[in-house]
Design an enzyme around this catalytic site. Structure first.
Site, PDB file in Angstrom:
ATOM      1  N   LYS B  71      15.511  22.439  33.256  1.00 46.45           N
ATOM      2  CA  LYS B  71      14.391  22.178  32.338  1.00 46.45           C
ATOM      3  C   LYS B  71      14.972  21.590  31.054  1.00 46.45           C
ATOM      4  CE  LYS B  71      10.385  24.466  30.191  1.00 46.45           C
ATOM      5  NZ  LYS B  71       9.595  25.712  30.069  1.00 46.45           N
ATOM      6  N   SER B 146       4.573  25.766  30.987  1.00 48.36           N
ATOM      7  CA  SER B 146       5.215  24.574  30.472  1.00 48.36           C
ATOM      8  C   SER B 146       6.322  24.034  31.386  1.00 48.36           C
ATOM      9  CB  SER B 146       5.831  24.870  29.105  1.00 48.36           C
ATOM     10  OG  SER B 146       6.908  25.794  29.240  1.00 48.36           O
ATOM     11  N   SER B 170       5.068  30.564  31.620  1.00 54.88           N
ATOM     12  CA  SER B 170       5.514  29.181  31.869  1.00 54.88           C
ATOM     13  C   SER B 170       6.375  28.981  33.099  1.00 54.88           C
ATOM     14  CB  SER B 170       6.277  28.657  30.646  1.00 54.88           C
ATOM     15  OG  SER B 170       5.373  28.308  29.637  1.00 54.88           O
TER      16      SER B 170
END
Lengths: 95, 479
Positions: B71, B146, B170
């Site tokens: 990420k 997210s 998330s």
């Protein structure tokens, strides 16, 4: 609970944000929606409850108080948009 | 090959039926082929570093040579790390996050960086400065957020594994929306050093993969105390023990009937009930528990997380790194304001303002401290529940992946975090695993464990996945 325009302007200054009129209007609108949503927490009885600032249930470890890294001055200064002679360059600070 | 588990890929590598370079190429080719339609990746390593290949080939471990995508809030030395923001669009950190360096030391091959909601603030991945991520199951729908880039990348098999982070859901919500497995470990289990901060008392790095077994293997390598993060806890070494058979006899599973009743979508309700039935068929006992203060969790979270964010994001001032306004400024405050308003997107500015309000004089006790007291109540609710059960099984999201633009007002998205936020506030380990799809779209079931007991949720999920194949299903367009 309603956040007025004056409070909004003061908050933007505290947060170091430069909001235009349209952004101010939209953020004000949604902040009022959110504050309405969070109002409900006031009804909970928490008189005898300690705040829980952190979820760690074990002691947080401490490291030895010693130098662990060398200087990375050049690497770090290279990330700045403006630097000179080992200093960061910024606009005038003192009027 | 793209449907093989980490253990199966390891066998191929060990028997020299495929080389590390060939395995990386298979996935890199898929990244290049499919990313234009998904926008899941912000950076693709076009050439695998020969030194990394050499290192991977020298390491004798299950993860050696296995590809991974990080990420884009995990710092990667010399590789742009944006956190999905214009503020960091050209920021290349001079160091690796501990998570990145540990997985690299285990021999994992980094293929690139995954798109995300800006500074991890969002539940749809529509708030990335670099454009929205698409859900591989339906390109008109969001992948969740997210960690939507990580989730979409695993779902489309651009990588077998991705790192992710979870503050209020998330990892779990995008894992549910994309039909993969995703675990958020206990707060303090994984070092946050080098992970760009959103809300420091809630953020936790985790893993997304096809199966719980894959998640367990990668989590084992990335977790553990780190001297560089004082909130990473010193505990005994933890080893992922994959269950050998699916029997859950003796396992007490806590369920909250009210949460299932709240599911307005009958298909999701049916999927959830069917998954719970599968647990009982394997011998688990369902026990009703209650979290009486959980209905206040969303409200408390949207005070606490923005408050911490407003403090954390104060560091982005245009002086030392990141975006700096090109406009002429007469004084430093004007430079700060222009820089921050240009560099942060609307949702981030909204949350900074909300956090500034919650921490400002006159509101601190009524809102910020009050929310921290409610956090304590929710944590105590969980302790009470775990005195009766080993693990809890609850929904992840009240909805399947929604269409892009359907929730253009971010505030409308907040309430959908109702099932993920309580465990986040208490710092508990939790995961999402795929169950029966609804309307052709993935649905997740959330498993929550006691503090620092990731084994129980991973084992339960692994056993569930021995008798189901929902986690193996993948979107047809990417087969």
């Amino acid at each position: 609970m309603s956040i007025n325009r004056k409070e909004l302007t003061e908050m933007a200054q505290l947060a170091q944000l430069d909001l235009n009129a349209e952004q101010s209007r939209l953020i004000g609108q949604s902040l009022n929606q959110i504050t309405d949503m969070v109002e409900r927490i006031k009804k909970a009885d928490t008189a005898q409850v300690e705040p829980m600032f952190h979820p760690c249930q074990f002691w947080m470890p401490l490291r030895d108080d010693g130098v662990t890294e060398d200087s990375h001055k050049e690497q770090l200064l290279a990330l700045a948009k403006q630097s000179d002679d080992n200093f960061y360059l910024v606009p005038k600070v003192i009027e | 090959m793209i449907n093989l588990s980490i253990r199966e890929l390891n066998q191929l590598l060990a028997k020299k039926q495929i080389s590390t370079a060939e395995l990386s190429s298979v996935y890199l080719d898929r990244c290049r082929q499919f990313n234009p339609s998904l926008n899941a990746l912000l950076h693709i390593n076009n050439d695998i570093n020969p030194e990394d290949l050499l290192t991977a080939n020298q390491i004798d471990g299950l993860l050696s040579g296995i590809p991974i995508i990080h990420k884009d809030l995990f710092s990667t030395q010399g590789v742009t790390t944006t956190a999905g923001s214009k503020m960091l669009a050209d920021y290349a950190p001079p160091f690796d996050a501990t998570v990145v360096s540990r997985l690299s030391q285990a021999g994992m091959m980094s293929l690139g960086k995954a798109n995300m909601d800006e500074f991890a603030m969002g539940s749809s991945n529509e708030y990335s400065y670099f454009g929205a991520v698409k859900n591989p199951w339906d390109l008109k729908r969001v992948p969740g957020g997210s960690s939507g880039g990580s989730a979409a990348a695993v779902a489309a098999r651009l990588t077998p594994v991705a790192t992710a982070s979870d503050t209020g859901g998330s990892i779990r919500q995008p894992a549910a929306f994309c039909g993969i497995t995703g675990i958020k470990p206990s707060y303090g289990r994984v070092s946050r050093y080098g992970m760009i901060a959103f809300a420091s008392s809630l953020d936790q790095g985790g893993v997304m993969a096809v199966s719980a077994d894959d998640c367990g293997l990668v989590l084992e390598a990335m977790m553990g105390h780190d001297d560089k993060d004082s909130t990473s806890i010193k505990t005994e070494a933890w080893q992922w023990q994959a269950p050998q058979q699916p029997s859950m006899k003796g396992l007490k599973v806590g369920v909250i009937p009210g949460w299932v009743e709240q599911l307005k979508d009958d298909d999701i309700k049916r999927s959830t009930e069917q998954a719970l039935k599968t647990l009982t068929e394997q011998g688990a006992e369902l026990i009703e528990v209650d979290l009486p203060h959980a209905d206040l969790a969303v409200a408390a979270y949207y005070i606490l997380a923005p408050a911490e964010a407003s403090a954390n994001l104060a560091r982005f001032d245009g002086v030392r790194f990141g975006h700096q306004t090109s406009q002429q400024c007469d004084n430093i405050n004007a430079m700060y304001r222009k820089t921050r308003s240009e560099g942060f997107g609307d949702e981030v500015q909204r949350r900074i303002m909300l956090g500034t309000w919650a921490l400002s004089s006159g509101y601190y006790d009524d809102y910020y401290c009050k929310a921290q007291r409610i956090r304590r109540l929710i944590s105590e609710d969980f302790k009470q529940a775990f005195s009766q059960v080993d693990v809890m099984a609850v929904p992840v999201s009240p909805e399947v992946a929604f269409k892009q633009g359907d929730k253009s007002d971010g505030v409308n998205m907040y309430q959908a975090d109702q099932f993920t936020i309580p465990a986040s506030l208490a710092g508990l380990p939790c995961l999402s695993m795929p169950v029966q799809p609804a309307k052709g779209l993935p649905v997740g079931l959330q498993l929550i464990g006691p503090y620092f007991d990731e084994q129980v949720i991973l084992s339960t999920a692994a056993q569930f996945q021995m008798v189901t194949d929902f986690h193996k299903q993948m979107p047809e367009a990417f087969v």
